[in-house]
Design a protein around this motif. Sequence first.
Motif, mmCIF file in Angstrom:
data_model
loop_
_atom_site.group_PDB
_atom_site.id
_atom_site.type_symbol
_atom_site.label_atom_id
_atom_site.label_comp_id
_atom_site.label_asym_id
_atom_site.label_seq_id
_atom_site.Cartn_x
_atom_site.Cartn_y
_atom_site.Cartn_z
ATOM 1 N N ALA A 97 -64.424 -7.468 59.247
ATOM 2 C CA ALA A 97 -63.604 -8.806 59.866
ATOM 3 C C ALA A 97 -63.686 -10.023 58.698
ATOM 4 C CB ALA A 97 -64.469 -8.922 60.969
ATOM 5 N N SER A 108 -63.045 -16.825 58.765
ATOM 6 C CA SER A 108 -63.428 -15.465 59.828
ATOM 7 C C SER A 108 -64.328 -16.228 60.813
ATOM 8 C CB SER A 108 -64.106 -14.549 58.933
ATOM 9 O OG SER A 108 -65.064 -15.295 58.056
ATOM 10 N N VAL A 121 -60.287 -10.551 64.585
ATOM 11 C CA VAL A 121 -61.936 -11.195 64.013
ATOM 12 C C VAL A 121 -62.934 -11.703 65.161
ATOM 13 C CG1 VAL A 121 -63.245 -12.812 62.483
ATOM 14 C CG2 VAL A 121 -60.891 -11.707 61.592
#
Length: 327
Positions: A97, A108, A121
């Motif tokens: 991710a 992220s 994510v």
Amino acid sequence: MHVLTRFGHAVRGWHRPLVFHTALMFGLALFAAVEVFADDRLLLGEPVWAKPMKFGVAMGVYSLTLAWLLTRLTKGRRAGWWVGTVFAVAGVLDVGAVVWAAAHGTFSHFNMDADDVARTVRTVFNVGVMPLMLVTLVIAILLLIQRTGDRALTRALRAGLGLAFASMAVALWLSMSAGPAPRTEIDANGHAVSLVGAHGIGDPDGHGMFLTNWSTTGGDLRVPHFVGLHAIQVLLAVAAILNVLATRRAWLRAERVRARLVGAAVFGYAGVFAVLTWQAGRGQSVVHPDAATLVAFGAVAVLTLMGAATAVTAARRPIAELAAVKA
């Protein structure tokens, strides 16, 4: 070359999913290191690939340690194999991710936008983060019910995993450290992104140190997280060094002596972790400690040295008395 060959043969008997995961993480770290120089995009002044590089190295080292550790279990080996496999899968998801967000030039962690990248994510983190904590806790419990070597090694492993679990708890604190109010930051594509939570306290996003990007103007919970996560490697190194020294120093050959010295190292390391967490929680940068923080570090150092000195003195006294009798 001979050492590398022996290491390669040894690794073949370790937990294979974790060994594969380690290789994947180190490969990612190498790729990201190249991209740091090849890709000029920045997030808050840091190369977009810096975070994947750091995650790759940290996760690779930790996974390799777990891969070896699981071979030391004498009880619950099957359970250990399964939780190790869960860790490998969850680790790939979580780091994946981070890579996915970096490739798209966006954040992220803490990204609350509604676009596909941010939603993907968040979903992966929601699925993958908790298994990493639970696996560490399960392995720590498995270690508590058995000995995986001599007392010094067992103590180092138990304390190291305990501190790793504590560091993951600190990481969860990251998401709440900046409060519930959203803030807006610009990603590498020039788009405004809504973030909730932060790595730091007091100055959540900026003025970071070289490479680590830890805040130089406010508290940063990534500092104790990093220190706690890698406690197991440091404490294993202490136990290994004591074993080597024991071949040259008679007073170190007693298992209880090495265990006491490792215990002193555990106390010191845990004390540093606690002070760093307290420091970050007060919104204070690790590079600008105040008097209270320095006193706390000093107290930890003094108590640790006293514990180590007491163990050494007690171990050497019988040898000194024997030498005096012979004289």
